[in-house]
Design a protein around this motif. Sequence first.
Motif, short mmCIF file in Angstrom:
data_model
loop_
_atom_site.label_atom_id
_atom_site.label_comp_id
_atom_site.label_asym_id
_atom_site.label_seq_id
_atom_site.Cartn_x
_atom_site.Cartn_y
_atom_site.Cartn_z
N PHE A 179 0.13 33.31 -29.33
CA PHE A 179 1.19 33.50 -30.31
C PHE A 179 0.83 32.78 -31.61
N PRO A 180 0.97 33.45 -32.75
CA PRO A 180 0.62 32.84 -34.05
C PRO A 180 1.36 31.54 -34.32
N HIS A 181 2.57 31.39 -33.76
CA HIS A 181 3.35 30.18 -34.03
C HIS A 181 2.65 28.92 -33.53
N ALA A 182 1.81 29.05 -32.54
CA ALA A 182 1.06 27.89 -32.06
C ALA A 182 0.15 27.36 -33.17
N GLY A 183 -0.42 28.28 -33.94
CA GLY A 183 -1.27 27.87 -35.06
C GLY A 183 -0.51 27.12 -36.13
N TYR A 184 0.76 27.50 -36.37
CA TYR A 184 1.56 26.82 -37.37
C TYR A 184 1.83 25.37 -36.95
N VAL A 185 2.06 25.16 -35.68
CA VAL A 185 2.30 23.81 -35.17
C VAL A 185 1.05 22.95 -35.35
N VAL A 186 -0.10 23.52 -35.02
CA VAL A 186 -1.36 22.79 -35.18
C VAL A 186 -1.60 22.46 -36.66
N LEU A 187 -1.35 23.45 -37.53
CA LEU A 187 -1.56 23.24 -38.96
C LEU A 187 -0.62 22.17 -39.51
N ALA A 188 0.64 22.19 -39.07
CA ALA A 188 1.61 21.19 -39.53
C ALA A 188 1.19 19.79 -39.10
N ALA A 189 0.72 19.65 -37.85
CA ALA A 189 0.27 18.36 -37.36
C ALA A 189 -0.95 17.88 -38.14
N LEU A 190 -1.87 18.81 -38.46
CA LEU A 190 -3.08 18.45 -39.20
C LEU A 190 -2.74 17.97 -40.61
N VAL A 191 -1.85 18.70 -41.28
CA VAL A 191 -1.45 18.31 -42.63
C VAL A 191 -0.73 16.96 -42.60
N GLY A 192 0.14 16.76 -41.61
CA GLY A 192 0.84 15.48 -41.49
C GLY A 192 -0.11 14.33 -41.30
N CYS A 193 -1.12 14.51 -40.46
CA CYS A 193 -2.12 13.46 -40.23
C CYS A 193 -2.92 13.15 -41.49
N LEU A 194 -3.28 14.20 -42.23
CA LEU A 194 -4.04 14.02 -43.47
C LEU A 194 -3.23 13.27 -44.52
N VAL A 195 -1.94 13.63 -44.63
CA VAL A 195 -1.07 12.94 -45.60
C VAL A 195 -0.92 11.47 -45.21
N ALA A 196 -0.70 11.21 -43.92
CA ALA A 196 -0.55 9.83 -43.45
C ALA A 196 -1.84 9.04 -43.69
N ALA A 197 -2.99 9.68 -43.47
CA ALA A 197 -4.28 9.01 -43.67
C ALA A 197 -4.49 8.65 -45.13
N CYS A 198 -4.02 9.51 -46.03
CA CYS A 198 -4.19 9.25 -47.46
C CYS A 198 -3.38 8.04 -47.91
#
Length: 200
Positions: A179-198
């Motif tokens: 299901f494509p929605h699984a990709g959105y969850v992964v993308l949201a987690a990745l962006v959140g981690c990158l923002v937190a890392a910055c």
Amino acid sequence: YFAFERGWPFWPAFVLAYSFTYVFALAVPFFCRTQAQLRQFVLAGWVGTAAGVLIYAVLPAIAPLRGTPPDNWVGQWLQLERGDNIVTAALPSFHAFWIVLAACFWRLRLPAVLVLGLAALQGVACHLTGMHSLADLLAGVLLAVGALNCATIWRSGMRAAEWVANDWRPMRLGRMRVFPHAGYVVLAALVGCLVAACWV
């Protein structure tokens, strides 16, 4: 700054035109013909201000002030505009934002040539006084255009979000269904981690 603009002239006397932006923006309510126009101005002002502050936080651009103010009343006025010579939070230029926003409403009662001339004079003054770079000014103009069209942008975003949310068709990979929605969850987690890392 772009490389080609570093050597551009510094004319502190243009601080008069630079400061006129405050009058230019504050006078807008007197040029609005209807409550709808006044509401559009207020909404665009709030949206643009909120978006600009968010950009300051996410994209901390730096543009050192150019030139040294002269030792006279013009220099004192310019120094007053500069405040503590803060060079951070340079992009977008709120001066450019308010110039474009106000010009759209001044145009309701005054000839376009006059309004365009006033807006151009203030925009040029932003650079000649050493207060803003071209990148700052261009970003401010784009911010104003976006704020003026915030309702259209919001509706387009809503339609896109609804299309994504309602699209439950799975993709088949062999015998598996993804299901494509699984990709959105992964993308949201990745962006959140990158923002937190910055921010670490």
